[in-house]
Design an enzyme around this catalytic site. Sequence first.
Site, short mmCIF file in Angstrom:
data_model
loop_
_atom_site.label_atom_id
_atom_site.label_comp_id
_atom_site.label_asym_id
_atom_site.label_seq_id
_atom_site.Cartn_x
_atom_site.Cartn_y
_atom_site.Cartn_z
N ILE A 218 1.50 -5.58 6.40
CA ILE A 218 0.32 -5.56 5.54
C ILE A 218 -0.39 -4.21 5.68
CG2 ILE A 218 0.03 -8.04 5.63
CD1 ILE A 218 -2.11 -7.71 7.70
N CYS A 219 -1.12 -3.85 4.64
CA CYS A 219 -1.77 -2.54 4.58
C CYS A 219 -3.26 -2.72 4.83
CB CYS A 219 -1.52 -1.90 3.21
SG CYS A 219 -2.22 -0.25 3.07
#
Length: 316
Positions: free
Chosen positions: A85-86
Amino acid sequence: YINKIELNRLMKEAAELRDPTEHYHAQPLEDNLFEWHFSVRGPPDSDFDGGVYHGRIILPPEYPMKPPSIILLTPNGRFEVGKKICLSISGHHPETWQPSWSIRTALIAIIGFMPTKGEGAIGSLDYTPEERRALAKKSQDFCCETCGCSMRSALLDLTPNSNPSAEDHKAKELAQQINFKSSLSRQAIETGGGENNPSTLTQGDSSTSASEETDKAQAEQAEASTATGEEAFRTPTTSTSSGHPLSPRQRRAQQHSQQGQREPAASRAAFTPAHQPQDESHTGSAILIIVLTLALAALIFRRIYLAHEYKFDYDL
């Protein structure tokens, strides 16, 4: 290879997080100190209330100087399963990571990020509230095949009289700084004009990109001012009539149009005084050609005269 400082840091964090709390728990795998498995409880009064979510944290060899990568394993409707995830605390944004942050900070930040909008970030999802509530109920049945952790017993039960520890307070303050940076980024996106599309930007973008854009715009303005002379300093190129700042693309277009207006006048001014020297040079060339022609003719006539005179003397 692990140096002593990194090993001590990892061992210290593992000891601090050994006992699960009501909201989170994380421990490294027995055979890999750089892979941690964690469990977090969904934030209360949200679509994730009642859910317990499991995931992986992959630490780089340079940790804590570089950020970890975070992967969710439990379907939740906010983050994609099995994908990094960012976030501003993840490996997608090493420029926003701070070595003072820890795995505890990351866990609390994940809980804080869950109710926020995905906005097209890498690994983010925007499920409906109904779907997220359904997944929150199903999350209790999840059991990790790697570490054997069950979500029904991963965390302590919630009690109304539980008090957070001093470490939790400190980690929560750091997590709020992360959320604050993320909110600053979204505010800059909303007020930065139509060129930036929020769906293509990540949650972890900080105000650093905005400051770099400002510095770039100022450099472009200085170059344009040097190229176009003093008039560029007297002409407003940084704002519109409504007072809103121009984007770099609009600023460059305005500068090109101003340069186009100055170039005809400059060319006319440079062209006008050039006529007289050009005419004078043509006149001088014509006079020189005439003089040379006359001189050549005189030499020819003298040659003919001398030839006839020599012939006359010979006949005598």
